[in-house]
Design an enzyme around this catalytic site. Structure first.
Site, PDB file in Angstrom:
ATOM      1  N   ASP A   9       0.825  -1.211   0.000  1.00 29.74           N
ATOM      2  CA  ASP A   9       0.000   0.000   0.000  1.00 29.74           C
ATOM      3  C   ASP A   9       0.859   1.261   0.000  1.00 29.74           C
ATOM      4  O   ASP A   9       0.531   2.252  -0.665  1.00 29.74           O
ATOM      5  CB  ASP A   9      -0.907   0.038   1.242  1.00 29.74           C
ATOM      6  CG  ASP A   9      -1.974  -1.031   1.207  1.00 29.74           C
ATOM      7  OD1 ASP A   9      -1.973  -1.844   0.271  1.00 29.74           O
ATOM      8  OD2 ASP A   9      -2.819  -1.049   2.118  1.00 29.74           O
TER       9      ASP A   9
ATOM     10  N   ALA B 168       3.137  -2.168   9.824  1.00 30.52           N
ATOM     11  CA  ALA B 168       2.617  -3.177  10.754  1.00 30.52           C
ATOM     12  C   ALA B 168       3.276  -4.515  10.465  1.00 30.52           C
ATOM     13  O   ALA B 168       3.762  -4.745   9.352  1.00 30.52           O
ATOM     14  CB  ALA B 168       1.105  -3.335  10.579  1.00 30.52           C
TER      15      ALA B 168
ATOM     16  N   SER C 173      -8.257  -2.793   9.923  1.00 33.84           N
ATOM     17  CA  SER C 173      -8.418  -3.982   9.081  1.00 33.84           C
ATOM     18  C   SER C 173      -9.751  -4.685   9.300  1.00 33.84           C
ATOM     19  O   SER C 173     -10.249  -4.768  10.431  1.00 33.84           O
ATOM     20  CB  SER C 173      -7.293  -4.967   9.418  1.00 33.84           C
ATOM     21  OG  SER C 173      -7.582  -6.237   8.889  1.00 33.84           O
TER      22      SER C 173
ATOM     23  N   GLU D 155     -10.004  -7.680   9.434  1.00 33.53           N
ATOM     24  CA  GLU D 155      -9.742  -8.808  10.345  1.00 33.53           C
ATOM     25  C   GLU D 155     -10.347  -8.559  11.722  1.00 33.53           C
ATOM     26  O   GLU D 155     -10.658  -9.491  12.447  1.00 33.53           O
ATOM     27  CB  GLU D 155      -8.233  -9.009  10.528  1.00 33.53           C
ATOM     28  CG  GLU D 155      -7.530  -9.915   9.552  1.00 33.53           C
ATOM     29  CD  GLU D 155      -8.091 -11.325   9.471  1.00 33.53           C
ATOM     30  OE1 GLU D 155      -8.559 -11.694   8.363  1.00 33.53           O
ATOM     31  OE2 GLU D 155      -8.066 -12.065  10.447  1.00 33.53           O
TER      32      GLU D 155
ATOM     33  N   TYR E 232      -2.990 -10.553  15.649  1.00 32.27           N
ATOM     34  CA  TYR E 232      -2.959  -9.432  14.686  1.00 32.27           C
ATOM     35  C   TYR E 232      -4.250  -8.624  14.778  1.00 32.27           C
ATOM     36  O   TYR E 232      -4.221  -7.387  14.898  1.00 32.27           O
ATOM     37  CB  TYR E 232      -2.770  -9.971  13.262  1.00 32.27           C
ATOM     38  CG  TYR E 232      -3.017  -8.938  12.181  1.00 32.27           C
ATOM     39  CD1 TYR E 232      -2.039  -8.008  11.836  1.00 32.27           C
ATOM     40  CD2 TYR E 232      -4.243  -8.875  11.501  1.00 32.27           C
ATOM     41  CE1 TYR E 232      -2.265  -7.045  10.853  1.00 32.27           C
ATOM     42  CE2 TYR E 232      -4.480  -7.926  10.518  1.00 32.27           C
ATOM     43  CZ  TYR E 232      -3.493  -7.018  10.202  1.00 32.27           C
ATOM     44  OH  TYR E 232      -3.736  -6.067   9.229  1.00 32.27           O
TER      45      TYR E 232
ATOM     46  N   GLU F 108       4.497 -11.903  -1.019  1.00 26.84           N
ATOM     47  CA  GLU F 108       4.453 -13.237  -1.636  1.00 26.84           C
ATOM     48  C   GLU F 108       3.836 -14.311  -0.747  1.00 26.84           C
ATOM     49  O   GLU F 108       3.510 -15.399  -1.232  1.00 26.84           O
ATOM     50  CB  GLU F 108       5.877 -13.662  -2.034  1.00 26.84           C
ATOM     51  CG  GLU F 108       6.506 -12.875  -3.176  1.00 26.84           C
ATOM     52  CD  GLU F 108       7.180 -11.577  -2.715  1.00 26.84           C
ATOM     53  OE1 GLU F 108       7.038 -11.204  -1.520  1.00 26.84           O
ATOM     54  OE2 GLU F 108       7.842 -10.928  -3.546  1.00 26.84           O
TER      55      GLU F 108
ATOM     56  N   GLY G 268      -3.428 -23.996   2.795  1.00 28.76           N
ATOM     57  CA  GLY G 268      -4.191 -24.404   3.976  1.00 28.76           C
ATOM     58  C   GLY G 268      -5.681 -24.469   3.666  1.00 28.76           C
ATOM     59  O   GLY G 268      -6.120 -25.171   2.758  1.00 28.76           O
TER      60      GLY G 268
END
Ligand code: NAP
Ligand code: G4F
Length: 355
Positions: free
Chosen positions: A13, A88, A131, A133, A154, A191, A216
């Protein structure tokens, strides 16, 4: 000439935001970490070329958001009109391995900057990279009124940073805004995030350099948008008359499995032949379903996403194929030309039209 300070300028960003601000005639200052290897690849095209007229408006400063002293000095010396706090430890899976470090950098890092602004007495506008999240297990669609249910160190650190941003706004009158951004991706995405991991692996498999891609949980759903669209929202938030908090996303959610399907089928391949599941990539807690209700941003800052899921996948696949030296179907490149022009191409060449 307005002056901006960006923490996390070397990240995805940060690099796009720098391009945007330079194109708007800002003087841009960035905080970078001292590393033993290069960590400025994403912004190298902006400050290395002395002929493009940009480098004399871009200044980099060593520092760390875990270090209070250097932040106070930097803010005092630069005296920025706007601070975009993007730095972060941003990887959710890694935050389970490094919870204390993540709390310090991702959570307390925000407080250190807010304190530096408060103590400096400067009239600086502050953007906090909050976020989606933070919503965690809250039901979709999520908006500014949805309660946070963070599911990782996080997310908990980001929730802390969100609240101190609001505290400093209310308590000290600082112009401090939270952008609650849903996942946003690009050819410059780190990545190890799942989208880029997929598009890089696809290119490596096509080039015969990799056999399988290990992932996953394929069932998690995310609202994936295009990073350059999102940095424009950050800037818009700081141009308002008053600080506020905004959800930014596309309003569409897709699973990791759908991302695989879209990416591999775009180049005529069947993902199931190449993907294997590895337990290592599962998380102690998962966030199952994130999808933005961005109606407030649409109304107040007149922001809308321009690149949606299918096009985003194509942009990323084209870019990774080309970066691997392969020919791409080229749909992604066409989409970017149509929506964005030349100012944030995925390659690290001199940006056209700036300076
Ligand atoms: P990113 O690519 O991981 O970039 C993170 C940046 O923070 C890098 O420049 C990194 O520097 C820097 N950084 C890390 N620790 C630092 C420290 N201790 N001191 C100074 N700098 C440090 O992240 P991004 O995708 O651009 O995201 C930007 C911000 O938005 C992050 O705060 C992230 O948590 C948040 N966010 C991202 C998304 C998304 O989908 N991308 C969504 C919501 C919120 P190095 O280059 O040296 O590592
Ligand atoms: O790409 P991810 O690692 O992104 P995640 O966890 O959603 O976090 C990103 O978006 C947040 C915004 O909501 C940001 F705040 C944060 O900084 C970061 O940018 O994982 C996406 C999904 C997860 O459900 C994960 O379990 O993909 C799943 N996944 C499946 N296999 C994988 C993998 N994720 C990664 N990184 N690697 C895998 O192999």
């Amino acid at each position: 000439m307005p002056k901006a300070l960006i923490t996390g300028i070397t990240g995805q960003d940060g690099s796009y935001l720098t391009e945007l601000l330079l194109s708007q005639e800002y003087e841009v200052h960035g905080l970078i970490r001292k590393a033993s290897t290069f960590n400025t690849q994403r912004i190298e095209h902006l400050y290395r070329d002395p002929h493009n007229g940009i480098s004399n408006r871009l200044f980099l400063h060593y520092g760390d958001v875990a270090n209070t002293g250097n932040l106070v000095d930097l803010i005092y010396n630069v005296q920025p009109d706007e601070i975009y706090h993007l730095a972060a430890q941003s990887h959710v899976r890694v935050s389970f391995d490094l919870p204390l470090y993540t709390g310090d950098v991702t959570g307390l890092g925000t407080l250190r900057i807010l304190e530096a602004i408060r103590k400096s007495g400067l009239n600086t506008r502050f953007y906090q990279a909050s976020s989606s999240e933070m919503f965690g297990s809250a039901s979709p669609p999520q908006n500014e009124d949805t309660q946070f249910e963070p599911q990782s160190p996080y997310a908990a650190a980001k929730a802390y940073a969100y609240w101190v941003t609001r505290n400093y706004r209310q308590g000290y009158g600082i112009f401090a805004s939270n952008g609650i951004l849903f996942n946003h991706e690009s050819p410059r995405r780190g990545e190890t995030f799942v989208t880029r991991k997929i598009t890089r692996a696809l290119a490596a498999i096509k080039a015969g350099k990799q056999q399988y891609l290990y992932l996953g949980n394929l069932d998690a759903k995310r609202d994936w948008g295009y990073a350059p669209d999102y940095v424009a929202a950050m800037w818009k938030m700081l141009q308002l008359d008053a600080p506020d908090d905004f959800v930014i996303g596309t309003g569409e959610a897709h699973s990791v499995r759908e991302f695989l399907e879209e990416a591999f089928s775009y180049v005529g391949m069947d993902w199931q032949e190449f993907v294997r599941i590895d337990e290592r990539y599962f998380r102690p807690n998962e966030v199952d379903y994130l999808m933005a209700d961005y109606s407030k941003a649409k109304k107040v800052i007149e922001w809308e996403p321009r690149v949606m899921f299918r096009d985003l996948v194509r942009v990323m696949v084209d870019a990774d194929l080309e970066m691997t030296g392969l020919e791409s179907p080229g749909q992604g490149r066409k989409i970017l030309e149509q929506h964005h022009g030349a100012w944030h191409r995925w390659d690290s060449q001199v940006v056209e039209g700036l300076g």
